[in-house]
Design an enzyme around this catalytic site. Structure first.
Site, PDB file in Angstrom:
ATOM      1  N   GLU A   1     -42.149 -21.252 -10.856  1.00 13.30           N
ATOM      2  CA  GLU A   1     -42.237 -20.382  -9.668  1.00 13.30           C
ATOM      3  C   GLU A   1     -43.408 -20.755  -8.768  1.00 13.30           C
ATOM      4  O   GLU A   1     -44.019 -19.885  -8.146  1.00 13.30           O
ATOM      5  CB  GLU A   1     -42.366 -18.915 -10.084  1.00 13.30           C
ATOM      6  CG  GLU A   1     -41.158 -18.381 -10.817  1.00 13.30           C
ATOM      7  CD  GLU A   1     -41.172 -16.854 -10.932  1.00 13.30           C
ATOM      8  OE1 GLU A   1     -42.262 -16.277 -10.956  1.00 13.30           O
ATOM      9  OE2 GLU A   1     -40.076 -16.276 -10.971  1.00 13.30           O
TER      10      GLU A   1
ATOM     11  N   GLU B   1     -33.791 -17.260 -14.512  1.00 13.74           N
ATOM     12  CA  GLU B   1     -34.294 -15.995 -15.067  1.00 13.74           C
ATOM     13  C   GLU B   1     -33.515 -14.825 -14.482  1.00 13.74           C
ATOM     14  O   GLU B   1     -33.753 -14.423 -13.347  1.00 13.74           O
ATOM     15  CB  GLU B   1     -35.791 -15.796 -14.749  1.00 13.74           C
ATOM     16  CG  GLU B   1     -36.697 -16.727 -15.500  1.00 13.74           C
ATOM     17  CD  GLU B   1     -38.180 -16.465 -15.223  1.00 13.74           C
ATOM     18  OE1 GLU B   1     -38.535 -15.328 -14.828  1.00 13.74           O
ATOM     19  OE2 GLU B   1     -38.971 -17.407 -15.388  1.00 13.74           O
TER      20      GLU B   1
END
Ligand code: GAL
EC number: 3.2.1.23
Length: 859
Positions: free
Chosen positions: A192, A261
């Site tokens: 991320e 995710e």
């Protein structure tokens, strides 16, 4: 990583046990999917982090101890329809000291997944976030000269490359990449970074491109991904993380749409309420993703597990990392979440031939409804979605009418018949609890404690206030905590003294006001050895500003501040520099003036004396321990020790720390984590029952407002031994160990609630070729444990019943035959199925949609 800690026997076993894939597979991708040996694959994946559960051996003589952890978890994931297990690699546990590599079971975990016949997605990071201490970075990394984390910095890049290479080489050495015949089909670099890279400017972009290039150069033979990195350079695949990813598109027409995710729930903080995510909404998000062209989806988490030791990030991340995942913290399937998702996976797999053969074609069926058709010459699959958060809809598709509940997707593997609707749960519900083993008479005498604890009393050791170690250092001014402790301990003492003559301007008689500012996370103030005040930060702000009246004596006064960290920050730009501890000012003030102690001389002690003496290790004998039936209670800074017998059987075990304050607990020398049952969730913000319709967010469905965030702490069976076990606590705030109890996991009821509108159970799906009569809805029950049978039907109703498992009521309309029919079909069976037919139940009311609910007990 050298095989540092593994014994030769374990190594031999892991080699012998690795019977997984052995034929090299060629893993590539195209714009639709990950392609394995030339075949596009629709993939379901789930996260299980190896340090958040215990390996446990699968040896026959250990069998009863290993029901729940690695092999059991992986098997439950497989049974739940997963193809891939995803894990991060946690740098700090593999290299706690620079250059000292520890294998820490990663190879064994990957092999355990391979043994179950599943693939692995290895997210190396090495920054991993993950609510893990310091985002997975070892804290020594912070002290490398000239280092700047996660940016275009030579020192950081050298360390990151060294570790990443080490992991890749270890995997290659064990033959674990798919290109070598192993299970690893994907790897991730960074994590991320796109969420924060703008804070690092141009250097951030340069670093990201370097990381991608470095990863590719390691030549793993399988694709690399970067999650949440919209500009991930080719050939890396940029992937999506979030509660929904159906609207995501990858950054190139040659990359597949992947979701690394899908948050199955959310994490718990000390001081926060308990989050959960409704099953129907999670199923909706999954089905929408595959509907809209996705072919790889990963549950974060599929099993969350436990943050043992001091592994939590944060600050203030709780010890439980249950995450409301399909497999709960203790390793048991969470129903109906696990079962309904298994059905969703089966439904999607029924569509796989069409999904991999065709491009999606979208059309509107009216407001807030959408049909997607995957039509290939010999196969067709369709998804019908109602994304309206309020209204159920009836739509016309291919000439037929379909009822779509609000916020749901129907899956039609033949473009005609509905095999599953995400809002209609055919799976059973299981209610269970951690039941206390405390005996029923609860007075304050030791003999009434949990039977397992009754035999042995408690010993205690007082942790002294202030500086006791020889190696304490004295410096002018206030030092930042993490730079000082290097996270060797949660604790740092700041100690100084104040000489009072009697006429100081900051005194009012003998009174003064003390103000202390700290970056957090917890602060206790001692004046002349007595607790004068304490304060804590919270997950949303760790800052502390403590003001307390203090009484000083003429002459020398000792001021000792105990500053405590509760997990180092793991997320955000420059999270590594957030810091902790007393920043100042530290100031005494009174009616006529103030005394600023911020730049006076302070003496520092890293950690507790009991930590240096290894009081947590029961095999080390220490004269500190006092055995006295009248041990002190509700006193801060004290160690306790006792012996106990493990609860009989193989049900999961937890300790209920209600009655204690805050601390850390060790079972047979292994830390089960920090406990903090006095840290309560806010009074408001919770809901009794959460409406799954409409967008989910992490604070939408919260439980346990006003209650302790966590009272129960998992003790893996593999930490326990037959006969006598040791429990050691360090209690920081004060508590009464007599109130501690052991609990075990007990199932109360299995229930199901099936309506006439539900599709048939997915296993009775009939392919178009079969040309047979389509069955109607049926209710299925199955006892959770092998060897159990349904012993009792606690409730059964057919008609318009209402309520939830454990609390059902008959409605106005109810068939008089329901109980007898269900008893006849189910009692004495390990599983049973009852069709919702008029043959079974008659017709207690016409013109109304009826349903069957059952609550049963197994024994
Ligand atoms: C993501 C992150 C994960 C985890 C998750 C929240 O942003 O990639 O590592 O921290 O949030 O549980």
């Amino acid at each position: 990583m050298a095989a540092g800690t593994a014994t030769p026997l374990l190594l031999l076993l892991s080699v012998l046990c690795f019977v997984g894939a052995s034929r090299a597979a060629n893993v590539t991708y195209d714009h639709r999917a990950v392609v394995i040996d030339g075949v596009r694959r629709v993939v379901v994946s789930g996260s299980i982090h190896y340090p958040r559960s215990t390996p446990d051996l699968t040896l026959p003589w250990r069998r009863r101890w290993c029901l729940q952890m690695w092999p059991g978890l992986i098997q439950k994931a497989k049974d739940g329809g997963l193809d891939v297990i995803e894990t991060y690699v946690f740098w700090d546990i593999h290299e706690p000291v620079r250059g000292q590599a520890r294998r820490k079971d990663l190879v064994r975990f990957v092999k355990a997944v391979a043994n179950a016949g599943l693939y692995v997605h290895l997210r190396i990071g090495p920054y991993v976030c993950a609510e893990w201490n310091y985002g997975g970075f070892p804290v020594w990394l912070h002290f490398v000269p000239g280092i700047k984390f996660r940016t275009d910095n030579a020192a950081f890049k050298a360390e990151m490359q060294r570790f990443t290479e080490k992991v890749v080489d270890t995997m290659k050495g064990a033959g674990l990449y798919a290109s070598q015949g192993g299970p690893i089909i994907l790897s991730q670099i960074e994590n991320e970074y796109g969420n924060v890279d703008s804070s690092y400017g141009a250097a951030g972009k340069a670093y990201m491109r370097w990381a991608a290039g470095m990863a590719v150069s390691l030549d793993t033979g399988v694709p690399w991904v970067m999650c949440q990195q919209s500009d991930a350079p080719d050939p890396l695949i940029n992937t999506c993380n979030g509660f929904y990813c159906d609207q995501f598109t990858p950054n190139s027409k040659s990359k597949p749409k992947m979701w690394t995710e899908n948050w199955s729930g959310w994490f718990l903080s000390f001081g926060g309420a308990v989050p959960y995510r409704p099953t129907e909404d999670l199923a909706f998000a999954v089905a929408r993703f595959y509907q809209r062209g996705g072919t790889f989806q990963n549950y974060y988490m599929y099993h969350g597990g436990t943050n043992f030791g001091r592994s939590t990030g944060g600050p203030f991340i709780a010890t439980s990392y249950d995450y409301d995942a399909p497999i709960d913290e203790y390793g048991m399937v969470r129903q109906p979440k696990w079962g309904h998702l298994r059905d969703v996976h089966k439904a999607i797999k029924l569509c796989e031939p069409a999904l991999v053969a065709a491009e999606p074609s979208y059309s509107s069926l009216g407001q807030n409804t959408e049909a997607t058709v995957y039509q290939a010459p010999s196969v067709c699959a369709a998804f019908l979605a109602n994304i309206d958060a309020q209204s159920d809809k009836t739509v016309k598709f291919n000439g037929n009418m379909y009822k779509l509940p609000a916020w749901s997707v129907s899956i039609l593997p033949d473009c005609k018949n509905v095999v599953l609707n995400t809002a209609q749960i055919n799976s059973q519900v299981t209610t269970s609890e951690m039941r206390s083993l405390r005996s029923s008479t609860q007075d304050s005498d030791d003999s009434s404690i949990t039977p397992e604890l009754a035999t042995a009393g408690w010993s205690y050791a007082i942790e002294p206030v202030g500086i006791t170690k020889e190696n304490a250092l004295t410096r002018p001014g206030l030092m930042e905590q993490i730079n000082t402790t290097a996270d060797a301990s949660d604790f740092l003492w700041y100690s100084t003294s104040i000489i009072v003559k009697g006429d100081e301007p900051y005194l009012n008689g003998s009174q003064s006001n003390l103000l202390i500012n700290s970056l957090g996370h917890v602060l206790q103030v001692y004046i002349n050895g007595k607790l004068a005040g304490s304060a804590k930060g919270s997950a949303s702000s760790s800052l502390i500003s403590l003001q307390t009246p203090v009484t000083l004596v003429p002459g020398k006064n000792k001021l000792d501040l105990l500053s405590t960290t509760v997990g180092l920050a793991n997320y955000g730009a420059f999270f590594d520099l957030v810091g902790a501890g007393v920043t100042g000012p530290v100031k005494l003030s009174g009616p006529n003036g103030a005394l600023d102690l911020s730049s006076t001389d302070w003496t520092y002690q890293i950690g507790l004396r009991g930590e240096d003496l290894h009081l947590y290790n029961p095999s080390e004998v220490s004269p500190e321990w006092v055995s006295d039936k009248a041990y002190p209670t509700n006193q801060p800074l004290i160690w306790y020790k006792t012996k106990f017998t493990a609860p009989a059987g193989d049900d999961p075990v937890a300790i209920d720390f209600t009655g204690m304050g805050k601390g850390e607990a060790w079972v047979n020398g292994q830390s089960i984590g920090r406990y903090w049952p006095t840290n309560l969730a806010p009074q408001s913000g919770c809901v009794n029952s959460c409406n799954y319709r409409g967008s989910y967010s992490s604070n939408k469905c919260l439980k346990k407002c006003g209650q302790p965030s966590q009272t129960l702490y998992h003790v893996p069976r593999s930490f326990l031994q037959p006969g006598s076990n040791d429990l050691v606590l360090f209690e920081q705030f004060g508590g009464d160990p007599r109130l501690i109890s052991f609990t075990t996991r007990q199932t109360n009821s299995i229930c199901a609630h099936i309506s006439e509108m539900h599709p048939a159970q997915i296993d009775s799906w009939i392919t178009p070729q079969q040309n047979a009569q389509r069955p109607g809805p049926s209710l299925r029950l199955e006892c959770p444990r092998e060897g159990q049978v349904i012993s009792n039907i606690k409730f059964a109703s057919f008609g318009t019943p209402s309520g939830t498992c454990g609390n059902y009521n008959h409605g106005e309309c109810s068939s008089s035959q329901a109980l007898a029919v269900v008893q006849e079909a189910c009692v004495g069976m390990s599983n049973c199925s009852v069709s919702l037919s008029s043959k079974n139940f008659g017709n207690p009311c016409s013109g109304v949609t009826k349903s069957l609910v059952v609550e049963a007990a197994c024994s």
